[in-house]
Design an enzyme around this catalytic site. Sequence first.
Site, PDB file in Angstrom:
ATOM      1  N   ARG A 159       0.819  -1.218   0.000  1.00 50.23           N
ATOM      2  CA  ARG A 159       0.000   0.000   0.000  1.00 50.23           C
ATOM      3  C   ARG A 159       0.851   1.267   0.000  1.00 50.23           C
ATOM      4  O   ARG A 159       0.483   2.266  -0.611  1.00 50.23           O
ATOM      5  CB  ARG A 159      -0.921  -0.015   1.220  1.00 50.23           C
ATOM      6  CG  ARG A 159      -1.996   1.066   1.212  1.00 50.23           C
ATOM      7  CD  ARG A 159      -2.893   0.942   2.441  1.00 50.23           C
ATOM      8  NE  ARG A 159      -4.041   1.824   2.373  1.00 50.23           N
ATOM      9  CZ  ARG A 159      -5.210   1.512   1.842  1.00 50.23           C
ATOM     10  NH1 ARG A 159      -5.373   0.314   1.297  1.00 50.23           N
ATOM     11  NH2 ARG A 159      -6.213   2.359   1.833  1.00 50.23           N
ATOM     12  N   HIS A 207      27.306 -15.809   9.890  1.00 51.00           N
ATOM     13  CA  HIS A 207      27.887 -14.483   9.648  1.00 51.00           C
ATOM     14  C   HIS A 207      27.662 -14.136   8.188  1.00 51.00           C
ATOM     15  O   HIS A 207      28.209 -14.798   7.288  1.00 51.00           O
ATOM     16  CB  HIS A 207      29.377 -14.493   9.979  1.00 51.00           C
ATOM     17  CG  HIS A 207      29.984 -13.126  10.090  1.00 51.00           C
ATOM     18  ND1 HIS A 207      30.113 -12.279   9.010  1.00 51.00           N
ATOM     19  CD2 HIS A 207      30.498 -12.452  11.159  1.00 51.00           C
ATOM     20  CE1 HIS A 207      30.688 -11.147   9.397  1.00 51.00           C
ATOM     21  NE2 HIS A 207      30.936 -11.225  10.698  1.00 51.00           N
ATOM     22  N   ASP A 208      26.856 -13.122   7.939  1.00 53.96           N
ATOM     23  CA  ASP A 208      26.468 -12.844   6.553  1.00 53.96           C
ATOM     24  C   ASP A 208      27.621 -12.386   5.673  1.00 53.96           C
ATOM     25  O   ASP A 208      27.709 -12.769   4.499  1.00 53.96           O
ATOM     26  CB  ASP A 208      25.309 -11.836   6.509  1.00 53.96           C
ATOM     27  CG  ASP A 208      25.611 -10.522   7.215  1.00 53.96           C
ATOM     28  OD1 ASP A 208      26.655 -10.429   7.892  1.00 53.96           O
ATOM     29  OD2 ASP A 208      24.788  -9.586   7.094  1.00 53.96           O
ATOM     30  N   THR A 246      37.253  -5.008   7.286  1.00 56.81           N
ATOM     31  CA  THR A 246      36.338  -5.597   8.255  1.00 56.81           C
ATOM     32  C   THR A 246      34.937  -5.524   7.667  1.00 56.81           C
ATOM     33  O   THR A 246      34.689  -4.775   6.717  1.00 56.81           O
ATOM     34  CB  THR A 246      36.411  -4.872   9.612  1.00 56.81           C
ATOM     35  OG1 THR A 246      35.663  -5.624  10.585  1.00 56.81           O
ATOM     36  CG2 THR A 246      35.862  -3.450   9.520  1.00 56.81           C
ATOM     37  N   HIS A 285      -5.792  30.448  17.523  1.00 51.31           N
ATOM     38  CA  HIS A 285      -6.508  29.604  18.498  1.00 51.31           C
ATOM     39  C   HIS A 285      -7.771  28.998  17.886  1.00 51.31           C
ATOM     40  O   HIS A 285      -8.706  28.648  18.602  1.00 51.31           O
ATOM     41  CB  HIS A 285      -6.876  30.400  19.762  1.00 51.31           C
ATOM     42  CG  HIS A 285      -5.716  31.102  20.388  1.00 51.31           C
ATOM     43  ND1 HIS A 285      -4.846  30.475  21.263  1.00 51.31           N
ATOM     44  CD2 HIS A 285      -5.252  32.368  20.249  1.00 51.31           C
ATOM     45  CE1 HIS A 285      -3.909  31.327  21.644  1.00 51.31           C
ATOM     46  NE2 HIS A 285      -4.131  32.485  21.042  1.00 51.31           N
ATOM     47  N   GLN A 298      35.014   0.947  14.004  1.00 49.58           N
ATOM     48  CA  GLN A 298      34.707  -0.155  13.101  1.00 49.58           C
ATOM     49  C   GLN A 298      33.468   0.170  12.283  1.00 49.58           C
ATOM     50  O   GLN A 298      33.163  -0.519  11.317  1.00 49.58           O
ATOM     51  CB  GLN A 298      34.500  -1.455  13.892  1.00 49.58           C
ATOM     52  CG  GLN A 298      34.573  -2.701  13.030  1.00 49.58           C
ATOM     53  CD  GLN A 298      34.610  -3.968  13.860  1.00 49.58           C
ATOM     54  OE1 GLN A 298      33.601  -4.650  13.971  1.00 49.58           O
ATOM     55  NE2 GLN A 298      35.761  -4.257  14.453  1.00 49.58           N
ATOM     56  N   SER A 302     -17.517   7.274   2.370  1.00 52.51           N
ATOM     57  CA  SER A 302     -17.969   6.459   3.492  1.00 52.51           C
ATOM     58  C   SER A 302     -18.692   5.233   2.951  1.00 52.51           C
ATOM     59  O   SER A 302     -19.372   5.305   1.924  1.00 52.51           O
ATOM     60  CB  SER A 302     -18.909   7.265   4.393  1.00 52.51           C
ATOM     61  OG  SER A 302     -19.587   6.430   5.314  1.00 52.51           O
ATOM     62  N   LYS A 306     -20.589  11.721   2.266  1.00 56.23           N
ATOM     63  CA  LYS A 306     -19.301  12.092   2.851  1.00 56.23           C
ATOM     64  C   LYS A 306     -18.214  12.350   1.797  1.00 56.23           C
ATOM     65  O   LYS A 306     -18.045  11.598   0.853  1.00 56.23           O
ATOM     66  CB  LYS A 306     -18.811  10.998   3.795  1.00 56.23           C
ATOM     67  CG  LYS A 306     -19.642  10.803   5.053  1.00 56.23           C
ATOM     68  CD  LYS A 306     -19.682  12.053   5.928  1.00 56.23           C
ATOM     69  CE  LYS A 306     -18.347  12.396   6.547  1.00 56.23           C
ATOM     70  NZ  LYS A 306     -17.854  11.362   7.475  1.00 56.23           N
TER      71      LYS A 306
END
Length: 437
Positions: free
Chosen positions: A4, A68-69, A93, A141, A212, A262, A268
Site C-alpha cells: 500500500r 555471519h552474513d 572488516t 486559536h 569499526q 464512506s 461524505k
Amino acid sequence: MINRYSIKEVEKIWDEKNRLEIWLDVEKFVVDAWRELGIVSKEETNLVYKNAKIDVERMLEIEKETKHDVVAFTRAVSETLGAEKKWIHLGLTSTDVVDTAQNKMIQMSNDLVQEAIEKLLEAVLEKANENRKQIIMGRSHGMWGEPTSLGLKFLLWFDEIKRQEERFKLARKQIEVAKISGSMGNYANIEMEVEEFVAKKMNLNVDNISTQVTQRDRHAFLISVLSNLASTLEKIGIEIRHFQRSEVNEVCEGFDKGQKGSSSMPHKKNPISSENVSGLARYIRSFVTMGYENNLLWHERDISHSSNERLMLPDVYNIMVYILNRMTNTIKNLVVNKENIENHIKEANNLFFSQRVLTYILMKYNYSREEVYDFIQACTLEAQKTGTDFKKALKDKGILNFIKSENEFDQLFNIQFFLRNVDKIFERVLKENGRKN
C-alpha cells in the site's frame, strides 16, 4: 514495507539483491585500489572485475554454517574466482563493506527524496501565486482573527519546505560517506588511499574518522531531519483538514469521479489524503528515538544498531517519498471555495477591523492605549452579543468622539488594507530562495 505504501524505486534500492551487488562493488573497488598501490596486478584485478559474482542462494547456504552474513558473502564470491580470490576483502572488516554500501543506498534513496521535495515545492509555489490576492479569514486559536491572503499560507509552506530542504542537504553531506578504515578504524591493515579511491568510485565523501563503523550520529541527524520534514507535511495536512470541516468548507481536497467517502454515508467527502499523510508522518517520527539510541554503541562497535536499521531505513524512505508524492498531488488538486470564504468574512460583521481602528487612533490622536482599547473592546462585545455590525456598534457608542469625521472613519473599513504588503512578502521570500517574483 506493505504494498500500500511502498515505492518501487525505493524497494529496488533496498532489495537484498541490490544490497549484495553494492557489497560486491565495494569489494571490487578495494581490489582496484590495491592495484593502484601496486599490491595487486592489473591482470588479477581484471579477473576480479570480470568473474566475481554473488549467488544469493549459495550465500544463504553458507551462512547457515558461518552464522555471519559477510563471511558467507565473501566465501560465496570467492567460489566464482580462481587464485585471485585471495585479494577479496583484503584488509577489510565487515562494516567497511556494509556501512559503505548502506551509505550508498542511502544516497540513492536521498536522490528520490530530493526529487520529490522539488516537485512539492513547485506545486506549493504555484498555489501561492494563484491565491496571492485571495482574501481569507485568518485564525488564531482556531478563532477568527483578521483577513489575510490565502496565498501567504502556501508561501509560508514553500519557505518552510525550503528550510527543510537545506537541512536535508546538510544531512546528505554528512551521511553519504565511504568508510574503509579497518577493524578498529585506525587503518592498521588498510591504507587511507584505499578509502579515498573507493569513495571517488562510488561518488561518496570520505568518513574523516570512524571506528569499526560509521558513527551513528550521522544517521540520527538524517532521521531527525526527515522527521522534521514529515512534521511540515503533517502541518499542511492538518491545515487542510481544518479547512475542509463542514463548518468551514473553505479549502478542500479534490474528489475524483467514482470516489467514495464512506461505506455507510453517501454524502461524505473526507480529507483522506491529509489524514493519511498525518498518520504516516507520525510513523516516520517514531524512529527518531531509535536513531539517537543507535549512536550509543560500545567501544569501537557493537551490532545493536544493525538489526533495527535493516527495518527502519527502507521503511523511512518508502514512507517519506510516499507522503511527499501524496501531498504534492493533494496540493495540486485542492479546491478553493471562494463563496464560503466570502460568507465567513461577512459573518464576522467587520469585527476584524478592531485592531485597524485601534492602531489608527493611537497613531493619529493623543489618547492612551488603555482608553481606546477598552472602548473598542466594549463595542466588539456588544456587536457579538447582539449580532450587530461592528462598524455600527462603534458609531452608536461614540467613535466620533475619538475620530474627527465620519468620512475619515469610513475609510478605515477597506478590506484590501489587509493585503497591502502581500506583494512585498512574496518578493522577500522568493528573493531569499532564489526565485523571481
